[in-house]
Scaffold this motif. Structure first.
Motif, mmCIF file in Angstrom:
data_model
loop_
_atom_site.group_PDB
_atom_site.id
_atom_site.type_symbol
_atom_site.label_atom_id
_atom_site.label_comp_id
_atom_site.label_asym_id
_atom_site.label_seq_id
_atom_site.Cartn_x
_atom_site.Cartn_y
_atom_site.Cartn_z
ATOM 1 N N VAL A 157 -24.860 31.546 -26.278
ATOM 2 C CA VAL A 157 -24.909 30.946 -24.942
ATOM 3 C C VAL A 157 -25.906 31.688 -24.064
ATOM 4 O O VAL A 157 -26.715 31.072 -23.355
ATOM 5 C CB VAL A 157 -23.502 30.925 -24.302
ATOM 6 N N PHE A 158 -25.869 33.010 -24.106
ATOM 7 C CA PHE A 158 -26.825 33.790 -23.309
ATOM 8 C C PHE A 158 -28.258 33.467 -23.724
ATOM 9 O O PHE A 158 -29.123 33.245 -22.871
ATOM 10 C CB PHE A 158 -26.554 35.290 -23.476
ATOM 11 N N ALA A 159 -28.528 33.466 -25.028
ATOM 12 C CA ALA A 159 -29.887 33.199 -25.515
ATOM 13 C C ALA A 159 -30.324 31.784 -25.142
ATOM 14 O O ALA A 159 -31.467 31.578 -24.713
ATOM 15 C CB ALA A 159 -29.955 33.404 -27.020
ATOM 16 N N ALA A 160 -29.434 30.822 -25.280
ATOM 17 C CA ALA A 160 -29.785 29.439 -24.942
ATOM 18 C C ALA A 160 -30.050 29.293 -23.446
ATOM 19 O O ALA A 160 -30.969 28.571 -23.036
ATOM 20 C CB ALA A 160 -28.669 28.497 -25.380
ATOM 21 N N MET A 161 -29.256 29.973 -22.629
ATOM 22 C CA MET A 161 -29.469 29.896 -21.179
ATOM 23 C C MET A 161 -30.832 30.463 -20.787
ATOM 24 O O MET A 161 -31.560 29.859 -20.008
ATOM 25 C CB MET A 161 -28.367 30.653 -20.439
ATOM 26 N N GLY B 290 -32.581 26.617 -13.361
ATOM 27 C CA GLY B 290 -31.247 27.169 -13.162
ATOM 28 C C GLY B 290 -30.162 26.132 -13.387
ATOM 29 O O GLY B 290 -29.098 26.442 -13.933
ATOM 30 N N PHE B 291 -30.407 24.883 -12.983
ATOM 31 C CA PHE B 291 -29.410 23.836 -13.172
ATOM 32 C C PHE B 291 -29.174 23.571 -14.657
ATOM 33 O O PHE B 291 -28.030 23.501 -15.107
ATOM 34 C CB PHE B 291 -29.847 22.555 -12.464
ATOM 35 N N VAL B 292 -30.247 23.468 -15.421
ATOM 36 C CA VAL B 292 -30.091 23.192 -16.851
ATOM 37 C C VAL B 292 -29.462 24.398 -17.563
ATOM 38 O O VAL B 292 -28.598 24.241 -18.426
ATOM 39 C CB VAL B 292 -31.453 22.812 -17.481
ATOM 40 N N ALA B 293 -29.842 25.602 -17.184
ATOM 41 C CA ALA B 293 -29.244 26.792 -17.800
ATOM 42 C C ALA B 293 -27.768 26.892 -17.450
ATOM 43 O O ALA B 293 -26.940 27.256 -18.293
ATOM 44 C CB ALA B 293 -29.986 28.047 -17.340
ATOM 45 N N GLY B 294 -27.400 26.574 -16.222
ATOM 46 C CA GLY B 294 -25.990 26.582 -15.835
ATOM 47 C C GLY B 294 -25.195 25.512 -16.557
ATOM 48 O O GLY B 294 -24.007 25.700 -16.857
ATOM 49 N N ASN B 295 -25.837 24.377 -16.852
ATOM 50 C CA ASN B 295 -25.167 23.338 -17.629
ATOM 51 C C ASN B 295 -24.779 23.853 -19.002
ATOM 52 O O ASN B 295 -23.708 23.526 -19.517
ATOM 53 C CB ASN B 295 -26.062 22.108 -17.775
ATOM 54 N N ILE B 296 -25.628 24.652 -19.608
ATOM 55 C CA ILE B 296 -25.314 25.216 -20.924
ATOM 56 C C ILE B 296 -24.099 26.123 -20.831
ATOM 57 O O ILE B 296 -23.227 26.109 -21.703
ATOM 58 C CB ILE B 296 -26.540 25.956 -21.492
ATOM 59 N N LEU B 297 -24.012 26.911 -19.776
ATOM 60 C CA LEU B 297 -22.841 27.761 -19.585
ATOM 61 C C LEU B 297 -21.592 26.909 -19.389
ATOM 62 O O LEU B 297 -20.522 27.222 -19.920
ATOM 63 C CB LEU B 297 -23.051 28.693 -18.387
ATOM 64 N N PRO C 209 -16.858 18.448 -14.788
ATOM 65 C CA PRO C 209 -16.928 19.263 -13.573
ATOM 66 C C PRO C 209 -17.431 20.684 -13.838
ATOM 67 O O PRO C 209 -18.162 21.243 -13.012
ATOM 68 C CB PRO C 209 -15.485 19.282 -13.057
ATOM 69 N N ALA C 210 -17.056 21.261 -14.972
ATOM 70 C CA ALA C 210 -17.537 22.608 -15.291
ATOM 71 C C ALA C 210 -19.037 22.593 -15.539
ATOM 72 O O ALA C 210 -19.763 23.483 -15.072
ATOM 73 C CB ALA C 210 -16.799 23.163 -16.509
ATOM 74 N N VAL C 211 -19.512 21.588 -16.256
ATOM 75 C CA VAL C 211 -20.951 21.493 -16.540
ATOM 76 C C VAL C 211 -21.741 21.351 -15.246
ATOM 77 O O VAL C 211 -22.709 22.080 -15.003
ATOM 78 C CB VAL C 211 -21.235 20.320 -17.505
ATOM 79 N N LEU C 212 -21.301 20.432 -14.387
ATOM 80 C CA LEU C 212 -22.018 20.214 -13.127
ATOM 81 C C LEU C 212 -21.837 21.387 -12.169
ATOM 82 O O LEU C 212 -22.776 21.772 -11.462
ATOM 83 C CB LEU C 212 -21.551 18.919 -12.477
ATOM 84 N N GLY C 213 -20.648 21.954 -12.143
ATOM 85 C CA GLY C 213 -20.387 23.078 -11.238
ATOM 86 C C GLY C 213 -21.178 24.314 -11.597
ATOM 87 O O GLY C 213 -21.795 24.948 -10.728
ATOM 88 N N PHE C 214 -21.165 24.690 -12.883
ATOM 89 C CA PHE C 214 -21.947 25.854 -13.295
ATOM 90 C C PHE C 214 -23.443 25.597 -13.125
ATOM 91 O O PHE C 214 -24.202 26.502 -12.776
ATOM 92 C CB PHE C 214 -21.632 26.244 -14.747
ATOM 93 N N GLY C 215 -23.861 24.355 -13.376
ATOM 94 C CA GLY C 215 -25.272 24.023 -13.170
ATOM 95 C C GLY C 215 -25.672 24.156 -11.715
ATOM 96 O O GLY C 215 -26.705 24.740 -11.379
ATOM 97 N N ALA C 216 -24.835 23.629 -10.821
ATOM 98 C CA ALA C 216 -25.142 23.704 -9.388
ATOM 99 C C ALA C 216 -25.108 25.153 -8.901
ATOM 100 O O ALA C 216 -25.981 25.580 -8.130
ATOM 101 C CB ALA C 216 -24.149 22.856 -8.601
ATOM 102 N N MET C 217 -24.103 25.910 -9.350
ATOM 103 C CA MET C 217 -24.004 27.307 -8.919
ATOM 104 C C MET C 217 -25.233 28.114 -9.366
ATOM 105 O O MET C 217 -25.835 28.843 -8.576
ATOM 106 C CB MET C 217 -22.742 27.965 -9.498
ATOM 107 N N ILE D 27 -28.340 27.050 -7.367
ATOM 108 C CA ILE D 27 -28.360 27.559 -5.990
ATOM 109 C C ILE D 27 -28.687 29.045 -5.969
ATOM 110 O O ILE D 27 -29.518 29.503 -5.182
ATOM 111 C CB ILE D 27 -27.016 27.270 -5.296
ATOM 112 N N VAL D 28 -28.048 29.819 -6.846
ATOM 113 C CA VAL D 28 -28.280 31.269 -6.856
ATOM 114 C C VAL D 28 -29.718 31.586 -7.244
ATOM 115 O O VAL D 28 -30.408 32.378 -6.576
ATOM 116 C CB VAL D 28 -27.281 31.966 -7.807
ATOM 117 N N MET D 29 -30.210 30.959 -8.311
ATOM 118 C CA MET D 29 -31.571 31.245 -8.767
ATOM 119 C C MET D 29 -32.606 30.729 -7.763
ATOM 120 O O MET D 29 -33.623 31.387 -7.522
ATOM 121 C CB MET D 29 -31.825 30.618 -10.143
#
Length: 191
Positions: A58-62, A89-96, A104-112, A115-117
């Motif tokens: 997951v880390f490598a893919a992100m 950042g959105f696509v990398a967060g989607n992977i997480l 909701p987890a896919v969209l939430g982690f993507g949005a978070m 926003i941070v990046m």
């Protein structure tokens, strides 16, 4: 880009993606090793890969996805700005978020992550604040700021008084006179 240079030069997206994948994969390996050492049962050194190897993946893919999408978006948009970082950042967060398996987890982690990046990049890409102009010497910049905010010595002495390293002109004579009047001491003048 310089102020007069308006043409965009395309950048390679594959090489940074591989580099990002390697760097974040090593970070994922470190996190996986920490997870491995915190288990209660006895595990082998190989369980870094077998038990918590998904963390490494997951880390490598992100990291790889973030870098690839960032540069690909810049090439497609022909602009190098913070919106590319937000997209990556959105696509990398989607992977997480895919680890949790819910939309909701896919969209939430993507949005978070976006926003941070995006905020980090928009703020200059440093935790200490926006990057200063690299063409200006830092010493000269600080000297200019000091001269701009310097106050006259008379004003400083008027507010703080003399002493503690702040002395006005004629201080030695006033001090000698005060010691002579108050204590009767005759202090010789410095040569």
């Amino acid at each position: 880009m310089a102020a007069g240079d308006e043409t965009y030069r395309p950048k390679d997206a594959i090489k940074p993606a591989i580099g990002g994948m390697v760097v974040t994969g090593v970070a994922g390996f470190a996190v996986s090793a920490i997870q491995n050492t915190l288990t209660k049962q006895n595990v082998t050194p190989w369980s870094v890969f077998t038990r918590s190897g998904s963390t490494i993946a997951v880390f490598a893919a992100m990291g790889g996805t973030y870098e690839f999408v960032r540069y690909a978006a810049a090439n497609l948009r022909e602009r190098d700005d913070s919106l590319n970082v937000v997209m990556g950042g959105f696509v990398a967060g989607n992977i997480l978020g895919l680890r949790f398996g819910t939309t909701p987890a896919v969209l939430g982690f993507g949005a978070m992550t976006a926003i941070v990046m995006g905020a980090y990049d928009y703020g200059g890409g440093a935790l200490t604040g926006y990057k200063k102009d690299k063409d200006v010497d830092e010493f000269e910049r600080k000297e200019k700021l000091r001269l701009n905010r310097r106050r006259p010595i008379e004003e400083t002495i008027g507010e703080l008084g003399e002493g503690r390293g702040i002395y006005g002109s004629g201080y030695e004579e006033r001090r000698r006179e005060l010691l002579k009047v108050k204590y009767g001491l005759d202090v010789p003048a410095k040569s």
